[in-house]
Design an enzyme around this catalytic site. Structure first.
Site, PDB file in Angstrom:
ATOM      1  N   ILE A 208      27.508  43.861  -0.541  1.00  0.00           N
ATOM      2  CA  ILE A 208      28.462  43.482   0.836  1.00  0.00           C
ATOM      3  C   ILE A 208      28.183  42.022   0.779  1.00  0.00           C
ATOM      4  CG2 ILE A 208      29.143  44.237   3.198  1.00  0.00           C
ATOM      5  CD1 ILE A 208      26.706  46.445   2.801  1.00  0.00           C
ATOM      6  N   HIS A 209      28.883  41.032   0.790  1.00  0.00           N
ATOM      7  CA  HIS A 209      28.690  39.818   1.211  1.00  0.00           C
ATOM      8  C   HIS A 209      29.969  39.086   1.880  1.00  0.00           C
ATOM      9  CE1 HIS A 209      31.224  38.802  -2.505  1.00  0.00           C
ATOM     10  NE2 HIS A 209      31.304  37.705  -1.994  1.00  0.00           N
ATOM     11  N   ARG A 210      31.184  39.663   1.849  1.00  0.00           N
ATOM     12  CA  ARG A 210      32.256  38.865   2.028  1.00  0.00           C
ATOM     13  C   ARG A 210      32.513  38.676   3.681  1.00  0.00           C
ATOM     14  NH1 ARG A 210      36.635  37.392  -1.234  1.00  0.00           N
ATOM     15  NH2 ARG A 210      35.757  38.362  -2.873  1.00  0.00           N
TER      16      ARG A 210
END
Length: 361
Positions: A208-210
């Site tokens: 999860i990075h966006r």
């Protein structure tokens, strides 16, 4: 003066692409100078990639990061312009869809330096995504467009690029070249499976990075709930960027999955080889899942890799917890078609290097 090109990079996926393309450029006798904008400045997100993938050391380190999109792109544009005015390369090479990409393309075109875009023609058709804006503008500024898929070529033709002063080349995906080259090296050097005690365990790999997922607390909470639900059925391992870790402190739901520190490329592809499933909001990891014949649940409502959805290998879940779990069940029970060569045959970097040599050297 020696003929050369300048490459602008700044984020993890670009390090991987540059590792593959820079090696091919060197073999073809093309001299390259590298500008590292510093967009990913964390040790785990940057330095380790250069070290283990033997990427040539950047000639320039700009150290521009942790700024809003406009400020970051503006600062990069200013600093890259200074370097290009001094060096005057034959062309500027950019990758993908980051702020570093757009800044490099803008700086070059304003100085009448040709722009080469690797990973051209991708479209998610969501203009709310900063990446979509970056890739569309970069394509329009470029004179040499290297497309990874047939769909990306079609997108450019649909937008009328055949009428512009551009050359469109369907070359395949350089990240596939990278996997083929580095996998055996990774298996020899990585100890991540033993370190995490995963040797005898089945697990899902998630990231999860966006920004739209991590900065929106409601969305982040839903994604954590969804991953928790999957974790009840199958262990979920999440290499987590420190920025996302900080946001997790703001939500009410406690992560029940296994969080680990960010990992380098070698560890990541070994995790990919051993996992059962991928859950991600990353563009690159969607493709890498396909390279390893792993089903993928994408934590977004659109993807630029539409051919993966069409082949049943990728399932768009969005961010709602119940939909994430539903798509997990669907992906585990329905076999996707991994038989096609959607991303070329592993020789895209050679095509790119030879074309650059003929056109600009």
């Amino acid at each position: 003066m020696q003929n050369f090109i300048t490459t602008v990079i700044g984020a993890r996926p670009q390090f991987i692409k540059a590792a593959a393309v820079s090696r091919a450029l060197k073999s073809a006798g093309v001299y390259e100078k590298i500008i590292h904008t510093g967009q990913h400045f964390d040790q785990k997100m940057s330095e380790i990639f250069f070290r283990e993938m033997e990427i040539p050391r950047p000639h320039y380190q700009l150290d521009i990061h942790s700024l809003p999109h406009g400020a970051m792109t503006g600062r990069m544009l200013e600093e890259i312009e200074k370097i290009l005015m001094q060096d005057r390369p034959n062309a500027v090479l950019v990758y993908g869809d980051t702020n570093s990409t757009l800044a490099g393309a803008l700086a070059a075109i304003k100085l009448h330096i040709p722009v080469i875009h690797v990973e051209a023609g991708l479209r998610s058709f969501d203009m709310k995504m900063p990446e979509e804006v970056n890739r569309i503008l970069t394509d329009r500024l470029s004179s040499l467009l290297f497309c990874p898929t047939a769909t990306s070529v079609e997108n450019l033709y649909r937008e009328g690029f055949q009428h512009f002063d551009t050359e469109i080349i369907h070359c395949g995906d350089v990240m596939y070249d990278a996997v083929l080259y580095y996998l055996e090296k990774a298996k020899k050097s990585s100890t991540i499976i033993e370190k995490l005690h995963l040797k005898e365990k089945e697990f899902a790999l998630a990231t999860i990075h966006r920004q739209e997922n991590t900065d929106d607390i409601d969305r982040l909470e839903q994604i954590v709930k969804g991953l928790n639900s999957v974790n009840e059925e199958l262990l979920v391992v999440v290499p987590l960027h420190p920025r996302t870790t900080a946001h997790l402190q703001k939500i009410n739901t406690k992560p029940e999955f296994k969080i680990i520190e960010p990992v380098g490329y070698f560890d990541m592809i070994v995790l990919l080889e051993h996992c059962k499933l991928v859950l991600t909001d990353s563009g690159g990891l969607q493709k890498e899942a396909y390279f390893f014949s792993k089903p993928c649940v994408t934590l977004r409502e659109q993807t630029e890799w539409t051919e993966l959805v069409a082949s049943g290998c990728n399932h768009l879940a969005g961010y709602k917890a119940e939909e994430i779990f539903k798509k997990y069940i669907q992906s585990m029970s329905k076999e996707g078609d991994f038989s096609g060569k959607l991303y070329g045959d592993g020789h895209s970097t050679e095509i790119i290097a030879e074309k650059i040599k003929r056109k600009f050297m």
